[in-house]
Scaffold this motif. Structure first.
Motif, PDB file in Angstrom:
ATOM      1  N   LEU A  35      84.212 -42.587 -20.672  1.00  0.00           N
ATOM      2  CA  LEU A  35      83.316 -41.367 -20.675  1.00  0.00           C
ATOM      3  C   LEU A  35      81.882 -41.665 -20.367  1.00  0.00           C
ATOM      4  CD1 LEU A  35      84.925 -39.497 -23.724  1.00  0.00           C
ATOM      5  CD2 LEU A  35      85.130 -38.841 -21.421  1.00  0.00           C
ATOM      6  N   VAL A  36      81.290 -42.798 -21.033  1.00  0.00           N
ATOM      7  CA  VAL A  36      80.060 -43.297 -20.663  1.00  0.00           C
ATOM      8  C   VAL A  36      79.918 -43.550 -19.310  1.00  0.00           C
ATOM      9  CG1 VAL A  36      78.429 -45.094 -21.225  1.00  0.00           C
ATOM     10  CG2 VAL A  36      79.709 -44.022 -22.816  1.00  0.00           C
ATOM     11  N   PHE A  68      75.465 -38.196 -13.872  1.00  0.00           N
ATOM     12  CA  PHE A  68      74.269 -37.848 -14.100  1.00  0.00           C
ATOM     13  C   PHE A  68      73.410 -38.450 -12.808  1.00  0.00           C
ATOM     14  CE2 PHE A  68      70.243 -38.859 -16.454  1.00  0.00           C
ATOM     15  CZ  PHE A  68      69.836 -37.589 -16.599  1.00  0.00           C
ATOM     16  N   SER A  69      73.677 -39.544 -12.475  1.00  0.00           N
ATOM     17  CA  SER A  69      72.720 -40.266 -11.603  1.00  0.00           C
ATOM     18  C   SER A  69      73.066 -39.844 -10.199  1.00  0.00           C
ATOM     19  CB  SER A  69      73.314 -41.851 -11.426  1.00  0.00           C
ATOM     20  OG  SER A  69      74.563 -42.203 -11.088  1.00  0.00           O
ATOM     21  N   ALA A 127      73.737 -33.502 -17.841  1.00  0.00           N
ATOM     22  CA  ALA A 127      75.076 -33.424 -17.359  1.00  0.00           C
ATOM     23  C   ALA A 127      75.916 -34.266 -18.364  1.00  0.00           C
ATOM     24  CB  ALA A 127      75.270 -33.913 -15.825  1.00  0.00           C
ATOM     25  N   GLY A 128      77.202 -34.120 -18.315  1.00  0.00           N
ATOM     26  CA  GLY A 128      77.904 -35.158 -19.043  1.00  0.00           C
ATOM     27  C   GLY A 128      79.327 -34.248 -19.490  1.00  0.00           C
ATOM     28  N   PHE A 129      79.984 -35.247 -20.075  1.00  0.00           N
ATOM     29  CA  PHE A 129      81.375 -34.984 -20.942  1.00  0.00           C
ATOM     30  C   PHE A 129      81.438 -35.863 -21.812  1.00  0.00           C
ATOM     31  CE2 PHE A 129      85.766 -35.339 -21.449  1.00  0.00           C
ATOM     32  CZ  PHE A 129      86.145 -34.109 -21.754  1.00  0.00           C
ATOM     33  N   ALA A 172      80.483 -30.271 -22.486  1.00  0.00           N
ATOM     34  CA  ALA A 172      80.760 -30.812 -21.166  1.00  0.00           C
ATOM     35  C   ALA A 172      80.029 -29.631 -20.178  1.00  0.00           C
ATOM     36  CB  ALA A 172      82.363 -30.305 -20.890  1.00  0.00           C
ATOM     37  N   GLY A 173      79.623 -30.405 -18.957  1.00  0.00           N
ATOM     38  CA  GLY A 173      79.126 -29.466 -18.062  1.00  0.00           C
ATOM     39  C   GLY A 173      77.749 -30.012 -17.347  1.00  0.00           C
ATOM     40  N   ALA A 174      76.911 -29.058 -16.531  1.00  0.00           N
ATOM     41  CA  ALA A 174      75.922 -29.832 -15.917  1.00  0.00           C
ATOM     42  C   ALA A 174      74.820 -28.434 -16.035  1.00  0.00           C
ATOM     43  CB  ALA A 174      76.071 -30.135 -14.716  1.00  0.00           C
TER      44      ALA A 174
END
Length: 184
Positions: free
Chosen positions: A13-14, A21-22, A70-72, A104-106
């Motif tokens: 996940l990380v 994100f990048s 952004a992320g989950f 979750a999302g961006a």
């Protein structure tokens, strides 16, 4: 529980969040950042009476034209901004942070911080990263709250306006973000 879910899922996940994100974030050049920040600040002042009134009394305005989050489960956010004093760019900052939780999302958004007191501006410079929520008091204004402001009640250290929200970031998480001076 399998080895993947116990040991590797958090790492996965990380890594996934970092990759996502990048690819979304891209640092602007100094000229692009100045231009973008000036444009969004002008639009904010042209369309929002409260922001226009605050700008007349503010000692400085810090504008982040675009912050990307952004992320989950694990999410990150980043954006760069310009500090305007007397209408001119005087310093550059980034806003970086992370959160962990059910999310979750961006999304992208921008915001402007109106520093009403020299002491609040000094706190921005005197720390190893200005953490929103600690130190000077920050009031986030929306259209409803902003309409009750008058020149008699501009008593807080910093007022912030959030604008240009796009995308969707849903969930609950533990967040932290810092504003740090950068060289451009």
């Amino acid at each position: 529980m399998s080895l993947f879910s116990k040991k590797l899922a958090p790492l996965f996940l990380v890594v996934l969040s970092t990759l996502l994100f990048s690819t979304i974030c891209r640092a602007d050049s100094k000229a692009e950042l100045n231009q973008n920040a000036q444009q969004v600040l002008k639009k904010l002042l042209d369309t929002n009476e409260q922001a226009r009134e605050l700008s007349k009394k503010a000692v400085a305005i810090l504008v982040f034209p675009s912050i990307t989050k952004a992320g989950f489960m694990v999410a990150g956010q980043y954006g760069e901004g310009v500090l305007f004093k007397e209408g001119r760019p005087s310093a550059y900052f980034n806003n970086a942070g992370g959160s962990f939780g059910f999310q979750a999302g961006a999304q992208q958004y921008g915001y402007a911080m109106f520093f009403m007191k020299e002491s609040a501006l000094e706190a921005l410079y005197s720390t190893q990263g200005f953490e929103v929520g600690t130190g000077p008091s920050v009031v986030v204004l929306d259209q409803g709250a902003g309409t009750s402001l008058t020149s008699m009640n501009y008593q807080k250290d910093i007022y912030a306006f959030i604008f240009n929200q796009q995308g969707l970031m849903a969930g609950i998480g533990i967040q932290g973000n810092k504003i740090t001076q950068i060289s451009k």
